[in-house]
Design a protein around this motif. Structure first.
Motif, PDB file in Angstrom:
ATOM      1  N   GLN A  76       0.803  -1.086   0.021  1.00  0.00           N
ATOM      2  CA  GLN A  76       0.106  -0.117   0.254  1.00  0.00           C
ATOM      3  C   GLN A  76       0.853   1.302  -0.104  1.00  0.00           C
ATOM      4  OE1 GLN A  76      -2.945   0.663  -0.480  1.00  0.00           O
ATOM      5  NE2 GLN A  76      -3.415   2.627   0.700  1.00  0.00           N
ATOM      6  N   GLU A  77       1.772   1.158   0.917  1.00  0.00           N
ATOM      7  CA  GLU A  77       2.682   2.361   0.907  1.00  0.00           C
ATOM      8  C   GLU A  77       3.543   2.667  -0.513  1.00  0.00           C
ATOM      9  OE1 GLU A  77       5.288   1.663   4.184  1.00  0.00           O
ATOM     10  OE2 GLU A  77       3.930   2.438   5.667  1.00  0.00           O
ATOM     11  N   ALA A  78       3.729   1.484  -1.123  1.00  0.00           N
ATOM     12  CA  ALA A  78       4.472   1.634  -2.408  1.00  0.00           C
ATOM     13  C   ALA A  78       3.374   1.919  -3.652  1.00  0.00           C
ATOM     14  CB  ALA A  78       5.287   0.117  -2.692  1.00  0.00           C
ATOM     15  N   GLY A  79       2.489   2.149  -3.523  1.00  0.00           N
ATOM     16  CA  GLY A  79       1.321   2.457  -4.489  1.00  0.00           C
ATOM     17  C   GLY A  79       0.904   1.424  -5.297  1.00  0.00           C
ATOM     18  N   VAL A  80       1.034   0.169  -5.065  1.00  0.00           N
ATOM     19  CA  VAL A  80       0.814  -1.030  -5.974  1.00  0.00           C
ATOM     20  C   VAL A  80      -0.568  -0.995  -6.160  1.00  0.00           C
ATOM     21  CG1 VAL A  80       0.744  -3.477  -5.999  1.00  0.00           C
ATOM     22  CG2 VAL A  80       2.655  -2.443  -4.931  1.00  0.00           C
ATOM     23  N   TRP A  81      -1.429  -0.777  -5.550  1.00  0.00           N
ATOM     24  CA  TRP A  81      -2.778  -0.808  -5.859  1.00  0.00           C
ATOM     25  C   TRP A  81      -3.224   0.210  -6.615  1.00  0.00           C
ATOM     26  CZ3 TRP A  81      -2.288  -5.408  -4.911  1.00  0.00           C
ATOM     27  CH2 TRP A  81      -2.077  -5.923  -3.693  1.00  0.00           C
ATOM     28  N   ASP A  82      -2.879   1.405  -6.500  1.00  0.00           N
ATOM     29  CA  ASP A  82      -3.143   2.494  -7.333  1.00  0.00           C
ATOM     30  C   ASP A  82      -2.748   2.235  -8.784  1.00  0.00           C
ATOM     31  OD1 ASP A  82      -4.438   4.152  -5.239  1.00  0.00           O
ATOM     32  OD2 ASP A  82      -2.585   4.912  -4.836  1.00  0.00           O
ATOM     33  N   ARG A  83      -1.467   1.750  -8.877  1.00  0.00           N
ATOM     34  CA  ARG A  83      -0.659   1.326 -10.210  1.00  0.00           C
ATOM     35  C   ARG A  83      -1.647   0.182 -10.964  1.00  0.00           C
ATOM     36  NH1 ARG A  83       4.092   1.885  -7.464  1.00  0.00           N
ATOM     37  NH2 ARG A  83       4.657  -0.424  -7.860  1.00  0.00           N
ATOM     38  N   LEU A  84      -1.986  -0.635 -10.279  1.00  0.00           N
ATOM     39  CA  LEU A  84      -2.727  -1.718 -10.675  1.00  0.00           C
ATOM     40  C   LEU A  84      -4.062  -1.316 -10.998  1.00  0.00           C
ATOM     41  CD1 LEU A  84      -3.261  -4.922 -11.251  1.00  0.00           C
ATOM     42  CD2 LEU A  84      -4.028  -4.962  -9.031  1.00  0.00           C
ATOM     43  N   HIS A  85      -4.924  -0.293 -10.732  1.00  0.00           N
ATOM     44  CA  HIS A  85      -6.231   0.237 -10.888  1.00  0.00           C
ATOM     45  C   HIS A  85      -5.964   1.080 -12.029  1.00  0.00           C
ATOM     46  CE1 HIS A  85      -9.824   2.733  -9.500  1.00  0.00           C
ATOM     47  NE2 HIS A  85     -10.261   1.666 -10.567  1.00  0.00           N
TER      48      HIS A  85
END
Length: 270
Positions: A76-85
């Motif tokens: 979450q801190e690495a922004g994985v889910w934002d990029r996946l979205h």
């Protein structure tokens, strides 16, 4: 044969987005890190089942619940889910599955077990602690952005924030989609103070007026956001907020939006 929690095609999209593992010391390397796919399987199991972290079955091979919690925090801190979205929205647009004629906003309150950031007295639940999921979707109900606040925050206060949170949607040649044409909402978003910034940015609004009789006709198109909220709450971990730390619940919210986008993408090729 039972359907796998994490299928191969989705994992192929997620794996390149994960941050590289920390380098191990040569003299005392310690225990070998758990496999990322196994850990993500455990995280998805918690999201879908609603179980506590310490009840994660060890026979799944996902490690302990705390190990999965730490990995979810780091991703979450690495922004994985934002990029996946963003990746999934681009693929949906490439498959002509994004209807940009309008976007729709709505929210839903849930109970929060205990206090913590982004909780507040829920006026619909006898002032018990609660949080609110604010959602914006495109015209077919595909989630574009989600925001977590305390349950006592008025819906209209998040109208501009939701529009601003829409990521640029690529997938085709030309400029990415970012500014919607029309924003639709129910009476909870009726306030001229929050309409004006949208109108100044060239975004029209179709929001039911307070004090006016029902029958505006918006329900014929606005119902899709309510369906998407129902899809979100099919993930049992999102029905009640157990996480004291807001960013862990936000990680679950964003991951659930990604799963919904992935399912819509799979359905588009059926």
């Amino acid at each position: 044969m039972a359907r796998p929690i994490l299928d191969d095609d989705l994992w192929a999209l997620i794996e390149p987005l994960l941050p590289p593992p920390k380098p191990r010391r040569s003299r005392y390397p310690g225990r070998k890190p758990l496999d990322n796919r196994a850990v993500l399987t455990g995280i998805l199991f918690i999201l879908q089942s609603g179980l506590r972290w310490d009840m994660l079955p060890r026979e799944m091979g996902c490690g302990s619940g705390m190990s999965c919690w730490r990995r979810l925090r780091d991703w979450q801190e690495a922004g994985v889910w934002d990029r996946l979205h963003e990746v999934l929205l681009a693929r949906l647009r490439a498959a002509d599955q994004i209807d940009w004629s309008r976007v729709i906003v709505d929210s839903s309150s849930i109970r929060a077990v205990g206090a913590g950031p982004k909780t507040g007295p829920n006026p619909a639940d006898r002032a018990r602690p609660g949080s609110k999921h604010h959602l914006i979707t495109e015209a077919q109900g595909i989630p574009l952005a989600v925001i977590l606040t305390g349950a006592n925050r008025n819906d209209v206060t998040q109208l501009q924030a939701l529009v601003d949170a829409i990521p640029p949607i690529g997938g085709k040649r030309g400029r990415p989609l970012s500014k919607p044409q029309i924003v639709q909402g129910d009476r909870g978003y009726d306030h001229d103070k929050y309409r004006r910034p949208l109108h100044a940015a060239g975004i029209a609004t179709e929001i039911a007026r307070r004090g006016q009789p029902h029958g505006s006709g918006l329900g014929k198109t606005r119902w899709v956001v309510e369906r998407t909220i129902s899809w979100l709450h099919n993930f049992r971990r999102l029905r009640i907020r157990f996480e004291r730390l807001a960013f862990i619940h936000e990680a679950f919210l964003k991951l659930a939006c990604c799963i919904i986008c992935w399912r819509q993408l799979q359905n588009s090729f059926c």
